[in-house]
Design an enzyme around this catalytic site. Structure first.
Site, mmCIF file in Angstrom:
data_model
loop_
_atom_site.group_PDB
_atom_site.id
_atom_site.type_symbol
_atom_site.label_atom_id
_atom_site.label_comp_id
_atom_site.label_asym_id
_atom_site.label_seq_id
_atom_site.Cartn_x
_atom_site.Cartn_y
_atom_site.Cartn_z
ATOM 1 N N ASP A 188 0.852 -1.191 0.000
ATOM 2 C CA ASP A 188 0.000 0.000 0.000
ATOM 3 C C ASP A 188 0.888 1.242 0.000
ATOM 4 O O ASP A 188 1.317 1.719 1.052
ATOM 5 C CB ASP A 188 -0.923 0.007 1.211
ATOM 6 C CG ASP A 188 -1.965 1.126 1.144
ATOM 7 O OD1 ASP A 188 -1.762 2.079 0.358
ATOM 8 O OD2 ASP A 188 -2.971 1.039 1.857
ATOM 9 N N HIS A 193 0.489 8.047 3.758
ATOM 10 C CA HIS A 193 1.110 7.396 4.904
ATOM 11 C C HIS A 193 2.613 7.649 5.010
ATOM 12 O O HIS A 193 3.260 7.121 5.916
ATOM 13 C CB HIS A 193 0.835 5.894 4.835
ATOM 14 C CG HIS A 193 -0.614 5.572 4.660
ATOM 15 N ND1 HIS A 193 -1.557 5.859 5.616
ATOM 16 C CD2 HIS A 193 -1.291 5.022 3.607
ATOM 17 C CE1 HIS A 193 -2.759 5.487 5.176
ATOM 18 N NE2 HIS A 193 -2.615 4.986 3.968
#
Length: 285
Positions: A188, A193
């Site tokens: 991911d 993030h």
């Protein structure tokens, strides 16, 4: 409008081949905090190839990334800015234990598109099977900010009642400051993030931890605390992502035993118990 609801709902299923190895499983387990203490026999089940068991939440990254969010955004009829996308919820049903290494076919289809007024929620189901039959079924709820208002179905509104009484167990699980950087290596690569500028553009003060990392950490805590460390006892696992976690914060995981199930609530211990996971249920044998 970026979302063409009729085209989205008419989209047919899409299939692709996925494969994973023991190293993929070990990397995922390390990404959700396994291996502390490094020589603990309970932790070696997650980190040492000769003893390896697969936590069922590995299914969310098997084959190189989450089948929900990115796959859902490539559905015909959707054209949205990634910075306006959030993972709203995740469920997983395990048909049999996830093997340490394997190859399988993943088939995804849109099963719902809900109009929440200020946002849309796309529901994507993925069925995974190998040569021996079904392995798991996952369902992701993808929250598309600013994309509602076309007059579509609002979708289900009912939520389970919160657990009653004091929890049977409460555990704290710290996250590392580099947790998101390690977890993202399982596939991911959303810059939310890792990239501070992207995070600010998305409305966050700094990068946030993947919701699916918190999802995995929570299941591991339930398995280790209430299921005797036996990953094979997990039958299904569902949650709603209720808030963010900043890498370096501590998760407070509260668990209530029910017949054949564990109800769970997760909060950020460092931020006045701000909710992180809600409506969370682990069904087990």
């Amino acid at each position: 409008m970026p979302i063409d609801a009729a085209k989205v709902l008419a989209a047919g299923p899409r299939s692709g081949e996925i494969a994973w190895t023991a190293k993929d499983v070990q990397l995922y387990h390390l990404g959700i905090g396994a291996g502390v203490p490094a020589t603990d026999p309970g932790e070696l089940r997650y980190t040492l190839e000769s003893r390896l068991h697969v936590l069922p939440s590995f299914a969310t990254v098997a084959g190189g990334g989450p089948p929900g969010v990115i796959s859902g955004l490539s559905t015909p009829g959707i054209d949205v800015d990634l910075a306006r996308v959030l993972h709203g919820g995740q469920s997983l049903t395990v048909h049999r234990p996830v093997p340490v290494r394997g190859a399988a076919t993943a088939t995804s289809r849109v099963t719902g598109l809900h109009d929440k007024g200020t946002a849309a929620v796309l529901v994507l189901r993925t069925d995974v099977a190998d040569a021996d039959g079904p392995l798991w079924t996952s369902e992701a709820g993808i929250f598309l900010r600013g994309e509602g208002g076309w007059g579509g179905d609002r979708g289900p509104a009912a939520r389970p009642d919160p657990p009653d009484g004091e929890p049977d167990r409460t555990v704290d699980r710290p996250t590392r400051e580099d947790q998101a950087l390690l977890y993202r290596l399982s596939g991911d690569l959303n810059p939310l993030h890792a990239d501070p500028e992207f995070a600010r553009a998305a409305g966050f003060e700094r990068p946030v931890l993947h919701g699916l990392c918190t999802y995995g950490m929570t299941l591991k805590a339930v398995v280790d605390t209430l299921l005797g460390g036996d990953v094979g006892r997990v039958r299904s696992y569902a949650t709603r992502f209720a808030g963010v976690v900043h890498p370096g914060e501590t998760l407070r995981i509260r668990m209530w035993r029910k017949e054949g199930a564990v109800r769970v609530a997760v909060s950020a211990a460092d931020r006045d118990e701000a909710p992180v996971l809600a409506d969370t249920v682990v069904e087990h044998s």
